[in-house]
Design an enzyme around this catalytic site. Structure first.
Site, short mmCIF file in Angstrom:
data_model
loop_
_atom_site.label_atom_id
_atom_site.label_comp_id
_atom_site.label_asym_id
_atom_site.label_seq_id
_atom_site.Cartn_x
_atom_site.Cartn_y
_atom_site.Cartn_z
N GLY A 47 -31.59 -66.16 -127.94
CA GLY A 47 -30.25 -66.83 -127.42
C GLY A 47 -30.38 -67.41 -126.17
O GLY A 47 -30.73 -68.38 -126.44
N SER A 119 -38.22 -66.01 -127.39
CA SER A 119 -37.81 -66.71 -126.50
C SER A 119 -36.70 -66.18 -125.54
O SER A 119 -37.64 -65.34 -124.52
CB SER A 119 -36.84 -67.59 -127.66
OG SER A 119 -35.59 -68.61 -127.35
N TRP A 120 -35.37 -65.86 -124.75
CA TRP A 120 -34.76 -65.85 -124.33
C TRP A 120 -34.80 -63.90 -123.91
O TRP A 120 -35.19 -63.46 -123.42
CB TRP A 120 -33.18 -65.74 -124.45
CG TRP A 120 -32.52 -64.40 -123.83
CD1 TRP A 120 -32.03 -63.72 -124.81
CD2 TRP A 120 -32.39 -64.56 -122.94
NE1 TRP A 120 -30.99 -62.65 -123.29
CE2 TRP A 120 -31.17 -63.10 -121.71
CE3 TRP A 120 -32.63 -65.09 -120.94
CZ2 TRP A 120 -30.99 -63.01 -121.21
CZ3 TRP A 120 -32.14 -64.43 -120.50
CH2 TRP A 120 -31.42 -63.76 -119.88
N ASP A 275 -44.38 -76.23 -129.92
CA ASP A 275 -42.98 -75.33 -128.90
C ASP A 275 -42.40 -76.56 -127.80
O ASP A 275 -42.90 -76.62 -126.86
CB ASP A 275 -43.28 -73.80 -128.42
CG ASP A 275 -41.78 -73.35 -128.50
OD1 ASP A 275 -40.83 -74.34 -128.44
OD2 ASP A 275 -41.85 -72.44 -128.40
N HIS A 303 -40.98 -73.23 -131.71
CA HIS A 303 -40.24 -72.45 -131.07
C HIS A 303 -40.31 -71.62 -132.49
O HIS A 303 -39.38 -70.38 -132.05
CB HIS A 303 -39.21 -73.23 -130.78
CG HIS A 303 -38.30 -72.06 -129.81
ND1 HIS A 303 -39.09 -71.51 -128.54
CD2 HIS A 303 -37.59 -71.43 -129.57
CE1 HIS A 303 -38.40 -70.62 -127.84
NE2 HIS A 303 -37.50 -70.94 -128.13
#
Length: 322
Positions: A47, A119-120, A275, A303
């Site tokens: 996120g 990711s986050w 990505d 991604h």
């Protein structure tokens, strides 16, 4: 499941779940599945603010692992939910999330756990592990980010060079006075606007840009982000813009400079060469300064992943399961 072609495990239901009071009026949702006496593994979602999907349970051998999922503050099934504009975000920072993970570990009586995310989620995992290295058995990251300013700037400004049409639509979602400035901060202001129509339009414009960035990927289906319901979309964009406009409250480059704190923690880093959201360079840099980590470059993945990325994740989790 053969070594040549690993497959996700059958879906399973959690055997325990709850809401953990983490202070500041927040309660975070958590659940555990798999083997209650197995090796603890924590799934850290991306996120920020997307809420935890439940399908990652299927990546772990349920006979081997005690699988822990949780929703970070303000999203998913955690309460209060950031889709409500009355819910303030002052007590929703990286420091708060690190403390929440540690409270959850203590509440579940876990000594050390494996951390998995991307990711986050990879930024938060690295920040937690550098703070509490003695509580981390290993780390598996699929899509490496550290939320440096240059990474944020690339995603919301630099990619204009590759996607000028979609980026101009994204830029034009803010006021003319803000179009030559910091778009992330401009969107952060819009999703706090007292007019609900302004908030939702900004959230949709933000998600349309995110969709454009992943549209070329194998798993980047149209509307990947925009297909969310309004409440989930608004919560995600409020939290994303809140974190990214503050550089995640991390000193710029901190997670790479402090990688020495991960000494002795084995890690497997997987990153897609295709990505665009988070280019391979960050994973490459991290692998150079984290001696106990191995980088696996997945040629066909962006991604949102690919079948080959899924295979690499399953192999990595199987390796730690041994």
């Amino acid at each position: 499941m053969t070594s040549e072609s690993p497959q996700p495990f059958p879906d399973l239901e959690p055997y325990a779940h709850g809401l953990l009071d983490v202070g500041d009026g927040n309660r975070i949702y958590w659940e555990t599945s798999g083997n209650p006496d197995g090796r603890p593994a924590l799934v850290v979602h991306g996120g920020p603010g997307s809420g935890g999907a439940r399908h990652p349970r299927r990546l772990f051998d349920p006979d081997v692992y005690r699988i822990v999922l949780f929703d970070q503050r303000g999203c998913g099934q955690s309460v209060p939910h950031a889709s409500d504009p009355a819910v303030g975000l002052a007590a929703n920072t990286t420091e708060h999330l690190i403390a929440d993970m540690e409270r959850l570990r203590v509440a579940l009586d876990v000594d050390r756990w494996l951390l998995y995310g991307g990711s986050w989620g990879s930024t938060l995992i690295l920040a937690y592990a550098q703070r509490h290295p003695d509580r981390v058995r290993g780390i598996v990251l699929a899509g490496v980010t550290t939320t440096r300013r240059e990474e944020i700037d690339w995603l919301y400004h630099g990619l204009a060079r590759l996607l000028p049409d979609a980026w101009e639509a994204f830029r034009d979602g803010v006021s003319p006075a803000d179009r030559d400035g910091d778009l992330v901060r401009a969107y952060a202001r819009l999703v706090e606007d007292p007019d609900p129509a302004v908030r939702m339009r900004a959230a949709r414009d933000w998600c349309a840009w995110e969709d454009a960035v992943i549209a070329h990927e194998k798993l980047g289906r149209p509307g990947h982000y925009s297909a969310q319901d309004d409440a989930r979309m608004l919560a995600m964009v409020r939290i994303c813009t809140h974190y990214f406009s503050h550089g995640a409250w991390l000193a710029d480059g901190q997670l790479l400079r402090d990688a020495g704190r991960l000494a002795g923690i084995p890690g497997i880093l997987m990153h897609g060469r295709l990505d665009l959201s988070g280019p391979l360079g960050t994973a490459w840099e991290l692998a150079k300064v984290w001696a106990d980590a191995r980088l696996r470059i997945v040629e066909d993945s962006g991604h949102t992943g690919s079948p080959d990325m899924g295979r690499e994740i399953l192999l990595a989790l199987r390796e730690f399961g041994r």
